[in-house]
Design a protein around this motif. Structure first.
Motif, short mmCIF file in Angstrom:
data_model
loop_
_atom_site.label_atom_id
_atom_site.label_comp_id
_atom_site.label_asym_id
_atom_site.label_seq_id
_atom_site.Cartn_x
_atom_site.Cartn_y
_atom_site.Cartn_z
N LEU A 1 23.41 38.63 21.36
CA LEU A 1 24.62 39.42 21.40
C LEU A 1 25.53 38.70 22.32
O LEU A 1 26.87 38.62 21.86
N VAL A 2 25.22 37.99 23.39
CA VAL A 2 26.03 37.26 24.11
C VAL A 2 26.88 36.47 23.56
O VAL A 2 28.12 36.07 23.65
N LEU A 3 25.86 35.47 22.73
CA LEU A 3 26.78 34.17 22.28
C LEU A 3 27.57 34.91 20.85
O LEU A 3 28.62 34.20 20.66
N GLN A 4 27.18 35.93 20.41
CA GLN A 4 28.12 36.54 19.09
C GLN A 4 29.35 36.96 20.01
O GLN A 4 30.65 36.65 19.37
N ARG A 5 29.47 37.48 20.93
CA ARG A 5 30.77 38.02 21.73
C ARG A 5 31.42 36.80 22.09
O ARG A 5 32.65 36.63 21.91
N LEU A 6 30.85 35.35 22.62
CA LEU A 6 31.30 34.33 22.82
C LEU A 6 32.13 33.80 21.75
O LEU A 6 33.15 33.35 21.95
N ILE A 7 31.43 33.62 20.45
CA ILE A 7 32.03 33.04 19.24
C ILE A 7 33.22 33.96 18.70
O ILE A 7 34.33 33.47 18.44
N GLU A 8 32.95 35.10 18.77
CA GLU A 8 33.96 36.13 18.24
C GLU A 8 35.35 36.20 19.30
O GLU A 8 36.48 36.28 18.63
N HIS A 9 35.26 36.09 20.48
CA HIS A 9 36.46 36.19 21.31
C HIS A 9 36.68 34.90 22.06
O HIS A 9 37.30 34.98 23.38
N HIS A 10 36.26 33.75 21.61
CA HIS A 10 36.47 32.56 22.38
C HIS A 10 37.91 32.35 22.75
O HIS A 10 38.39 31.56 23.61
N HIS A 11 38.77 32.82 21.73
CA HIS A 11 40.25 32.58 22.10
C HIS A 11 40.76 32.82 23.21
O HIS A 11 41.32 32.29 24.07
N SER A 12 40.37 34.21 23.38
CA SER A 12 40.91 35.02 24.58
C SER A 12 40.11 34.74 25.98
O SER A 12 40.59 34.83 26.89
N LEU A 13 38.94 34.63 25.85
CA LEU A 13 37.98 34.31 26.88
C LEU A 13 38.26 33.10 27.61
O LEU A 13 37.84 33.20 29.10
N PHE A 14 38.70 32.11 27.02
CA PHE A 14 38.91 30.80 27.55
C PHE A 14 40.54 30.63 28.17
O PHE A 14 40.91 29.54 28.37
N MET A 15 41.19 31.62 27.98
CA MET A 15 42.41 31.60 28.73
C MET A 15 42.77 32.30 30.03
O MET A 15 42.00 33.37 30.28
N VAL A 16 43.48 31.76 30.80
CA VAL A 16 43.76 32.51 32.38
C VAL A 16 45.22 32.84 32.10
O VAL A 16 46.12 32.37 31.85
N SER A 17 45.08 34.18 32.50
CA SER A 17 46.64 35.08 32.21
C SER A 17 47.57 34.40 33.50
O SER A 17 46.95 33.95 34.56
N PRO A 18 48.88 34.27 33.09
CA PRO A 18 49.78 33.95 34.27
C PRO A 18 49.67 34.68 35.46
O PRO A 18 49.71 34.23 36.50
N GLU A 19 49.16 36.08 35.44
CA GLU A 19 48.99 37.07 36.71
C GLU A 19 47.99 36.48 37.40
O GLU A 19 48.07 36.21 38.71
N LEU B 1 47.58 31.10 43.26
CA LEU B 1 48.77 30.41 43.64
C LEU B 1 49.32 30.86 45.16
O LEU B 1 49.51 30.53 46.16
N ARG B 2 49.27 32.40 45.20
CA ARG B 2 49.69 33.25 46.22
C ARG B 2 48.54 32.91 47.56
O ARG B 2 49.03 32.72 48.48
N ARG B 3 47.23 32.91 47.13
CA ARG B 3 46.45 32.80 48.20
C ARG B 3 46.29 31.40 48.78
O ARG B 3 46.03 31.23 49.98
N LEU B 4 46.59 30.33 47.70
CA LEU B 4 46.72 29.20 48.13
C LEU B 4 47.87 28.94 49.11
O LEU B 4 47.83 28.00 50.02
N PHE B 5 48.91 29.51 48.73
CA PHE B 5 49.95 29.32 49.69
C PHE B 5 50.01 29.61 51.04
O PHE B 5 50.56 28.97 51.92
N GLN B 6 48.76 30.64 51.18
CA GLN B 6 48.59 31.01 52.62
C GLN B 6 47.52 30.12 53.27
O GLN B 6 47.57 30.05 54.51
N THR B 7 46.72 29.56 52.47
CA THR B 7 45.56 29.00 53.01
C THR B 7 45.57 27.65 52.97
O THR B 7 44.99 26.68 53.71
#
Length: 269
Positions: free
Chosen positions: A227-245, A251-257
């Motif tokens: 089941l887990v691998l099915q989900r990874l195959i079906e949604h790999h486009h969105s799962l491997f993308m990091v949102s701008p938010e 980056l905000r945390r890094l600016f402080q630390t």
């Protein structure tokens, strides 16, 4: 293995663990003709694409010659030819896979490589966490899988993404189709479920190959892996993308630390 080749060796040794999050870039960043008009998400790939040659070449060969092969990954192969290919890759030779290689031999080689990796493609310390997502549903399941994927070292992340893209292409050719002249193009019969059944135990491993009880999974674990691998195959486009938010939050945390890191990024860009 947690940092890409484009590391931050010129920074202080007490840099935050958040630095690993900076190994995020979009492939178009390396394209001089990229469009600046559109706002794109950032991919979970380091600056340098880290995929073993054997994986990339096997996937490319099968994408070129095997998408219409019925029963790909389920039909037997020549043990002798597979062993020869394996030895050539192990010796570091520049192995060239073309139409003369059997699709089933290359498919078996790919499965063997994933099965026999010293550390499985999804590291064993994350085995239980990934399996726990099988009992989740909807957005919560996908959100949790994405956060777990963020924990993978770049080489594991890149290789897993390359494999999932390939498996998704195989699944797209599972059903028969017809060409413009009305001739039937046979499907390979390998649906997402079938592919997850074949590859799941090779990617999600509880024990190292050869260890006691390795491969002895109970029914619940086997079903969860599929089941887990099915989900990874079906949604790999969105799962491997990091949102701008999310990137902005890092980056905000890094600016402080670690403000030096921000300066480093600006210089690199």
């Amino acid at each position: 293995g947690a940092m890409s080749v484009d590391s931050i060796t010129d920074l202080s040794d007490n840099a935050s663990e958040l630095l690993e999050a900076l190994q995020l870039s979009h492939p178009h960043e390396l394209d001089p003709c990229r469009s600046r008009a559109k706002k794109k998400q950032l991919s979970l790939n380091p600056i340098t694409w880290q995929v073993p040659r054997i994986v990339d070449r096997c996937c490319t060969h099968l994408e070129t010659h095997g998408l219409q092969t019925v029963g790909i990954f389920r039909v037997g192969s020549s043990r002798k030819r597979v062993q020869q290919l394996r030895e050539e890759f192990d010796q570091g030779l520049d192995v060239f896979l073309d139409e003369h290689q059997s699709v089933h031999d290359v498919a078996a080689l790919l499965k063997e490589f994933l099965r026999d990796m010293p550390d499985s493609l999804i590291p064993r310390e994350l085995y239980g966490a990934f399996l726990s997502t099988a009992s989740m549903e909807g957005p919560a399941q996908l959100d949790t899988l994405q956060l777990l994927l963020f924990l993978l070292p770049p080489c594991h992340s890149d290789t897993l993404l390359r494999l999932l893209r390939f498996l998704a292409r195989v699944a797209q050719h599972a059903q028969s189709s017809w060409d413009p002249e009305g001739r039937e193009i046979p499907g390979n019969k390998m649906t997402v479920s079938n592919l997850a059944t074949v590859f799941g135990p090779n990617i999600l491993q509880k024990e190292k190959p050869g260890e006691k009880d390795a491969g002895a999974l109970n029914f619940e674990d086997s079903a969860a892996i599929i089941l887990v691998l099915q989900r990874l195959i079906e949604h790999h486009h969105s799962l491997f993308m990091v949102s701008p938010e999310m990137q902005c939050d890092v980056l905000r945390r890094l600016f402080q630390t670690d403000p030096d890191v921000i300066e480093y990024l600006l210089r690199r860009k």
